[in-house]
Design a protein around this motif. Sequence first.
Motif, PDB file in Angstrom:
ATOM      1  N   LEU A 114       1.569   4.590  -4.721  1.00 50.99           N
ATOM      2  CA  LEU A 114       2.147   3.526  -3.723  1.00 50.99           C
ATOM      3  C   LEU A 114       3.131   4.231  -2.929  1.00 50.99           C
ATOM      4  O   LEU A 114       3.981   4.970  -3.247  1.00 50.99           O
ATOM      5  CB  LEU A 114       3.012   2.583  -4.925  1.00 50.99           C
ATOM      6  N   VAL A 115       2.985   3.578  -1.765  1.00 48.39           N
ATOM      7  CA  VAL A 115       3.522   4.446  -0.606  1.00 48.39           C
ATOM      8  C   VAL A 115       4.502   3.743   0.290  1.00 48.39           C
ATOM      9  O   VAL A 115       5.168   4.274   0.999  1.00 48.39           O
ATOM     10  CB  VAL A 115       2.611   5.206   0.335  1.00 48.39           C
ATOM     11  N   ALA A 116       4.436   2.470   0.208  1.00 44.60           N
ATOM     12  CA  ALA A 116       5.079   1.334   1.152  1.00 44.60           C
ATOM     13  C   ALA A 116       5.570   0.146   0.646  1.00 44.60           C
ATOM     14  O   ALA A 116       5.072  -0.362  -0.452  1.00 44.60           O
ATOM     15  CB  ALA A 116       4.397   1.417   2.337  1.00 44.60           C
ATOM     16  N   ARG A 117       6.339  -0.569   1.233  1.00 47.31           N
ATOM     17  CA  ARG A 117       6.704  -2.102   1.097  1.00 47.31           C
ATOM     18  C   ARG A 117       6.768  -2.845   2.305  1.00 47.31           C
ATOM     19  O   ARG A 117       7.192  -2.386   3.459  1.00 47.31           O
ATOM     20  CB  ARG A 117       8.135  -2.195   0.487  1.00 47.31           C
ATOM     21  N   ALA A 118       5.972  -4.078   2.296  1.00 50.32           N
ATOM     22  CA  ALA A 118       6.231  -4.966   3.402  1.00 50.32           C
ATOM     23  C   ALA A 118       6.824  -6.183   3.133  1.00 50.32           C
ATOM     24  O   ALA A 118       6.269  -6.891   2.325  1.00 50.32           O
ATOM     25  CB  ALA A 118       4.663  -5.119   3.844  1.00 50.32           C
ATOM     26  N   ASP A 119       7.972  -6.654   3.746  1.00 49.15           N
ATOM     27  CA  ASP A 119       8.543  -7.812   3.329  1.00 49.15           C
ATOM     28  C   ASP A 119       7.870  -8.727   4.293  1.00 49.15           C
ATOM     29  O   ASP A 119       7.977  -8.928   5.649  1.00 49.15           O
ATOM     30  CB  ASP A 119      10.067  -7.926   3.734  1.00 49.15           C
ATOM     31  N   LEU A 126       1.156 -14.407  10.172  1.00 48.23           N
ATOM     32  CA  LEU A 126       1.962 -13.517   9.010  1.00 48.23           C
ATOM     33  C   LEU A 126       2.966 -12.561   9.649  1.00 48.23           C
ATOM     34  O   LEU A 126       2.700 -11.731  10.327  1.00 48.23           O
ATOM     35  CB  LEU A 126       0.718 -12.762   8.133  1.00 48.23           C
ATOM     36  N   ASN A 127       4.136 -13.089   9.210  1.00 44.23           N
ATOM     37  CA  ASN A 127       5.414 -12.246   9.535  1.00 44.23           C
ATOM     38  C   ASN A 127       5.656 -11.054   8.612  1.00 44.23           C
ATOM     39  O   ASN A 127       5.897 -11.169   7.473  1.00 44.23           O
ATOM     40  CB  ASN A 127       6.365 -12.872   9.908  1.00 44.23           C
ATOM     41  N   VAL A 128       5.468  -9.777   9.063  1.00 43.89           N
ATOM     42  CA  VAL A 128       5.984  -8.586   8.408  1.00 43.89           C
ATOM     43  C   VAL A 128       7.342  -8.371   8.967  1.00 43.89           C
ATOM     44  O   VAL A 128       7.715  -7.912  10.051  1.00 43.89           O
ATOM     45  CB  VAL A 128       5.170  -7.513   8.710  1.00 43.89           C
ATOM     46  N   ILE A 129       8.279  -8.873   8.147  1.00 45.63           N
ATOM     47  CA  ILE A 129       9.811  -8.897   8.641  1.00 45.63           C
ATOM     48  C   ILE A 129      10.168  -7.440   8.833  1.00 45.63           C
ATOM     49  O   ILE A 129      10.998  -7.253   9.630  1.00 45.63           O
ATOM     50  CB  ILE A 129      10.658  -9.716   7.986  1.00 45.63           C
ATOM     51  N   SER A 130       9.794  -6.421   7.644  1.00 48.11           N
ATOM     52  CA  SER A 130      10.176  -5.219   7.693  1.00 48.11           C
ATOM     53  C   SER A 130       9.000  -4.421   6.978  1.00 48.11           C
ATOM     54  O   SER A 130       8.523  -5.109   5.975  1.00 48.11           O
ATOM     55  CB  SER A 130      11.259  -4.808   7.099  1.00 48.11           C
ATOM     56  N   LEU A 131       8.616  -3.293   7.580  1.00 52.53           N
ATOM     57  CA  LEU A 131       7.577  -2.314   7.071  1.00 52.53           C
ATOM     58  C   LEU A 131       8.520  -1.299   6.618  1.00 52.53           C
ATOM     59  O   LEU A 131       8.858  -0.356   7.527  1.00 52.53           O
ATOM     60  CB  LEU A 131       6.464  -2.117   7.651  1.00 52.53           C
ATOM     61  N   THR A 132       8.511  -0.707   5.116  1.00 52.43           N
ATOM     62  CA  THR A 132       9.112   0.352   4.772  1.00 52.43           C
ATOM     63  C   THR A 132       8.440   1.386   4.227  1.00 52.43           C
ATOM     64  O   THR A 132       7.472   1.223   3.240  1.00 52.43           O
ATOM     65  CB  THR A 132      10.386   0.116   3.915  1.00 52.43           C
ATOM     66  N   ILE A 133       8.055   2.641   4.851  1.00 50.33           N
ATOM     67  CA  ILE A 133       7.208   3.583   4.490  1.00 50.33           C
ATOM     68  C   ILE A 133       7.973   4.856   3.905  1.00 50.33           C
ATOM     69  O   ILE A 133       8.933   5.197   4.365  1.00 50.33           O
ATOM     70  CB  ILE A 133       6.218   4.186   5.601  1.00 50.33           C
ATOM     71  N   GLU A 134       7.486   5.348   2.546  1.00 44.31           N
ATOM     72  CA  GLU A 134       8.204   6.486   2.043  1.00 44.31           C
ATOM     73  C   GLU A 134       7.931   7.588   2.931  1.00 44.31           C
ATOM     74  O   GLU A 134       6.763   7.871   3.473  1.00 44.31           O
ATOM     75  CB  GLU A 134       7.314   6.610   0.748  1.00 44.31           C
ATOM     76  N   SER A 135       8.823   8.660   3.133  1.00 43.58           N
ATOM     77  CA  SER A 135       8.799   9.947   3.662  1.00 43.58           C
ATOM     78  C   SER A 135       7.732  10.718   3.309  1.00 43.58           C
ATOM     79  O   SER A 135       7.123  11.566   4.238  1.00 43.58           O
ATOM     80  CB  SER A 135       9.859  10.529   3.971  1.00 43.58           C
ATOM     81  N   VAL A 195       9.772  -1.475  11.521  1.00 43.19           N
ATOM     82  CA  VAL A 195       9.200  -0.249  10.645  1.00 43.19           C
ATOM     83  C   VAL A 195      10.269   0.779  10.319  1.00 43.19           C
ATOM     84  O   VAL A 195      11.113   1.263  11.465  1.00 43.19           O
ATOM     85  CB  VAL A 195       8.209   0.474  11.268  1.00 43.19           C
ATOM     86  N   ASN A 196      10.695   1.116   9.139  1.00 41.19           N
ATOM     87  CA  ASN A 196      11.448   2.146   8.459  1.00 41.19           C
ATOM     88  C   ASN A 196      10.701   3.240   7.901  1.00 41.19           C
ATOM     89  O   ASN A 196       9.658   3.007   7.237  1.00 41.19           O
ATOM     90  CB  ASN A 196      12.434   1.648   7.571  1.00 41.19           C
TER      91      ASN A 196
END
Length: 385
Positions: free
Chosen positions: A323-328, A338-347, A380-381
């Motif tokens: 598991l590597v990321a999250r998409a709100d 489909l709105n991806v309000i924020s995509l957060t990726i593990e470093s 994207v974070n």
Amino acid sequence: MQSLSIPQARKLALLAQGLPKQSSKSSPLSRTLSAFERLGYVQIDTISVVQRAHHHTLWSRNPSYQLEHLDQLVADKHVFEYWAHAAAYLPMRDFRYTLVRKAAIKSGEQKHWYSKDHKLMAEVLKRIEHEGPLMAKDFSGESYKSNGWGSKPTKQALENLFIQGDLMITQRKNFHKVYDLSSRVLPSHVDTSMPSEQEYGHFLVLSYLNAHAFGNLSQITYQQRSLKPLVVSALEQLSEEGKLSQLTINGDPFYVLTSALVLLNNRLNKKQAKILSPFDNLLIQRARASAVFNFDYLLECYVPAAKRQYGYFSLPILWDGTLVARADCKVDKSTQVLNVISLTIESSVRHKDAFLSALEAELKNFASFNQCLSYRINLVNIIEN
């Protein structure tokens, strides 16, 4: 005692769960039923900013899944609604194992969250017996009105009759439950005999390990602490029979199906990204997900907006065997986007270009599954983990 590395444990857990998708020549509807029987249950949830959890979990295992599959399997009496650790759809093959909880609730040995009005429950049951399937809204009039906060007394009566086994849910209309007598819903071939304590204990252990490959006592009895003595006995008996083995993962002991270890010889598709539901069977036990996948996940729709880190309904993303990321995400039905309000990726993600390419393909598929024509990523974070 055999020891598994964390990568091996992740591989075993994912292959047992049917993630990512596994090739099959069977029909799309048959693959959906197979997903049910592999998982043991699929949790129901009401949140609908994207497709509801029960549809999402099934789509994650079967890219050919259609929303109509669930209604069809219920109508064909291959699956039914009841309770796992939460409201869920279960395969009809496992019906008899729900009788233990039903009998305990009916006798009063186990409590339900609604108090029982036996007179009203008898009236409700009689109406359904004579009139056929009914919804809560079909009970109207002064005698059925609530005297205060909370659901109507008749809704509570229906739920009590459902949880103790007198009623089943024959279908849903606009997500509203339709109740009927269990005797009219159950197919004639279903085994309705009460399982013995030994049978029930073995079922609890084997159903969990079939779905997850390995587990310990607290995982197998998740939200069912009263069943620990029964499960301990089953673990001992099944180990003596050679059906279970013990191993360690990162120094911690687990039970595993002896037959499941051959899964480690199978190939795991690490190139495909998969967007999962917050209620997906793989990570509903957050502590297990954290230990196995080094992924601390919290569903933040229940957190005050100012305190959210990843968003209202962030969806975990699987890639490269972990598991590597999250998409709100949120669907805009008016624009079919489909709105991806924020995509957060593990470093820690390696080969980010390959990951983003796989995610692009998955987002296109996920948008289509959500009946959207396109998707849009707003932010994207990258986070340290």
